[in-house]
Enzyme design. Structure first.
Site, short mmCIF file in Angstrom:
data_model
loop_
_atom_site.label_atom_id
_atom_site.label_comp_id
_atom_site.label_asym_id
_atom_site.label_seq_id
_atom_site.Cartn_x
_atom_site.Cartn_y
_atom_site.Cartn_z
N ASP A 12 -17.40 45.09 5.37
CA ASP A 12 -17.48 44.60 3.94
C ASP A 12 -19.04 44.44 3.69
O ASP A 12 -19.78 44.85 2.68
CB ASP A 12 -16.86 43.35 3.70
CG ASP A 12 -15.25 43.63 3.87
OD1 ASP A 12 -14.85 44.72 3.83
OD2 ASP A 12 -14.64 42.48 3.70
N ARG A 21 -28.79 46.82 -4.47
CA ARG A 21 -29.75 47.48 -5.03
C ARG A 21 -28.82 48.53 -5.90
O ARG A 21 -29.53 49.37 -6.53
CB ARG A 21 -30.44 48.26 -3.90
CG ARG A 21 -31.70 47.22 -3.55
CD ARG A 21 -32.77 47.07 -4.69
NE ARG A 21 -33.52 45.97 -4.27
CZ ARG A 21 -34.90 46.13 -3.95
NH1 ARG A 21 -35.07 47.59 -3.66
NH2 ARG A 21 -35.60 45.38 -3.91
N ARG A 48 -11.94 44.01 -2.86
CA ARG A 48 -11.74 42.72 -3.66
C ARG A 48 -11.45 43.03 -5.09
O ARG A 48 -11.85 44.28 -5.69
CB ARG A 48 -12.86 41.81 -3.76
CG ARG A 48 -12.86 40.90 -2.47
CD ARG A 48 -13.99 40.04 -2.60
NE ARG A 48 -13.89 38.88 -1.66
CZ ARG A 48 -13.15 37.80 -1.64
NH1 ARG A 48 -12.80 37.39 -2.91
NH2 ARG A 48 -13.12 36.89 -0.84
N ARG A 52 -17.04 43.40 -5.22
CA ARG A 52 -18.18 42.98 -5.03
C ARG A 52 -18.72 43.64 -3.64
O ARG A 52 -20.12 43.73 -3.49
CB ARG A 52 -18.19 41.44 -4.60
CG ARG A 52 -17.40 40.87 -3.60
CD ARG A 52 -17.62 39.43 -3.33
NE ARG A 52 -16.85 38.62 -4.08
CZ ARG A 52 -16.62 37.42 -4.01
NH1 ARG A 52 -16.68 36.62 -3.09
NH2 ARG A 52 -15.61 36.86 -5.09
N GLU A 73 -7.75 45.13 3.57
CA GLU A 73 -7.42 43.86 2.98
C GLU A 73 -7.30 43.85 1.65
O GLU A 73 -8.17 44.27 0.95
CB GLU A 73 -8.64 42.66 3.81
CG GLU A 73 -8.56 42.47 5.14
CD GLU A 73 -9.69 41.71 5.53
OE1 GLU A 73 -9.74 41.38 6.72
OE2 GLU A 73 -10.41 41.31 4.74
N THR A 104 -13.06 34.53 2.01
CA THR A 104 -11.46 34.09 1.83
C THR A 104 -11.35 32.64 2.47
O THR A 104 -11.60 32.66 3.56
CB THR A 104 -10.71 35.24 2.81
OG1 THR A 104 -11.17 36.15 2.35
CG2 THR A 104 -9.32 34.82 2.25
N HIS A 194 -12.07 35.71 11.28
CA HIS A 194 -12.69 34.96 10.19
C HIS A 194 -13.83 33.97 10.78
O HIS A 194 -13.30 33.25 11.36
CB HIS A 194 -11.88 34.07 9.02
CG HIS A 194 -12.92 33.94 7.82
ND1 HIS A 194 -13.75 33.25 7.73
CD2 HIS A 194 -12.83 34.92 6.72
CE1 HIS A 194 -14.26 33.22 6.57
NE2 HIS A 194 -13.53 34.25 5.79
N GLY A 195 -15.07 34.38 10.70
CA GLY A 195 -16.14 33.48 10.87
C GLY A 195 -16.46 33.54 12.42
O GLY A 195 -17.40 32.65 13.20
N GLY A 216 -16.59 40.65 10.97
CA GLY A 216 -17.53 41.34 10.17
C GLY A 216 -18.94 40.78 10.16
O GLY A 216 -19.77 41.28 10.44
#
Ligand code: PXP
Length: 252
Positions: A12, A21, A48, A52, A73, A104, A194-195, A216
């Site tokens: 992502d 840009r 999403r 984004r 996802e 998230t 996550h994280g 990610g």
């Protein structure tokens, strides 16, 4: 037998930098190819609602070009369901989504949202897509996922990663360990993410019933300094240290 732990690389934030840009660089699909060469077992991308980072054209190109399985996802909305049914990725991970959040925050309330989620799990599953539900490590959510017929859950590791060592991280890890054991006991395949970074991945990789990690943001950030291939190989080594003897195997 020690189970192999798959690494899903979330691309992502390569798209986040590209979109800053508005042009074509850096290309998340190129990152996906590099990740494959570096030993990723799958690619994860979150389309999403506000686009984004990942965009529809990225999903199209990933489906056309990727040799690895794609884990898409997405939020449980009719728009996303139609996109998933058109592309039929290997897997869909249903996640909660709020426009105002930076990332998230927390898992899906599967227990409270059964009535809404049921149709999505059923339609995606009927199309041959492996459905995963992104949840907090709570027995109530695991049981609800099982009751809905989802074959996979992904445990949200954000609370564990965000809690400093010595300030309760141990109890967050215990929640993950217990949830992963419960997932196994009720017949759910268990993923986590996550994280995660080099410092937090080890104890999660050591939970033997977790078979996939999706990572990610840290990988993309670290890649700025040492390159994406090297970063993914280093993460792979840390995961493998926790699973000596495990061999890469089938995707399912
Ligand atoms: N798994 C899920 C379901 C996610 O939503 C995310 C973030 O997009 C990740 C894993 C990866 O999290 P991170 O980018 O913090 O590694």
């Amino acid at each position: 037998m020690t189970r192999y732990l798959r690494l899903g690389v979330n691309i992502d934030h390569v798209a986040t930098v590209r979109n800053a840009r508005g042009g074509k660089h850096p290309d998340p699909v190129r990152a996906a190819h590099l990740a494959a060469e570096a030993g990723a077992d799958g690619i994860t991308a979150h389309l999403r609602e506000d686009r984004r980072h990942i965009r529809d054209a990225d999903v199209e190109r990933l489906m056309a070009e990727l040799t690895l399985p794609l884990n898409l996802e997405m939020a449980a909305t009719d728009e996303m369901l139609a996109i998933a049914l058109r592309h039929r990725p290997h897997a869909v991970c249903l996640v909660p989504e709020k426009r105002t959040e930076v990332t998230t925050e927390g898992g899906l309330d599967v227990d409270g949202g059964r009535g809404h989620l049921e149709r999505y799990v059923a339609e995606l599953g009927a199309a041959g897509i492996r459905v995963s539900l992104f949840i907090d490590p709570e027995v109530r959510q695991l049981d609800a996922a099982r009751a809905l017929g989802a074959p996979v859950v992904e445990l949200h590791t954000g609370a564990y990663c965000d809690t400093p060592p010595g300030a309760g991280r141990g109890s967050e890890l215990t929640r993950l360990v217990q949830a992963a054991a419960h997932a196994e006991a009720i017949g759910l395949e268990c993923h986590a993410g996550h994280g995660l970074d080099y410092g937090t991945v080890g104890p999660v990789a050591a939970i033997p019933t977790i078979v996939e990690l999706n990572i990610g943001h840290f990988l993309v950030g670290e890649a700025l300094f040492v390159g994406l291939g090297e970063t993914i190989r280093a993460m792979r080594r840390r995961m493998d240290e926790e699973r000596p003897g495990a061999r890469a195997g089938a995707v399912r």
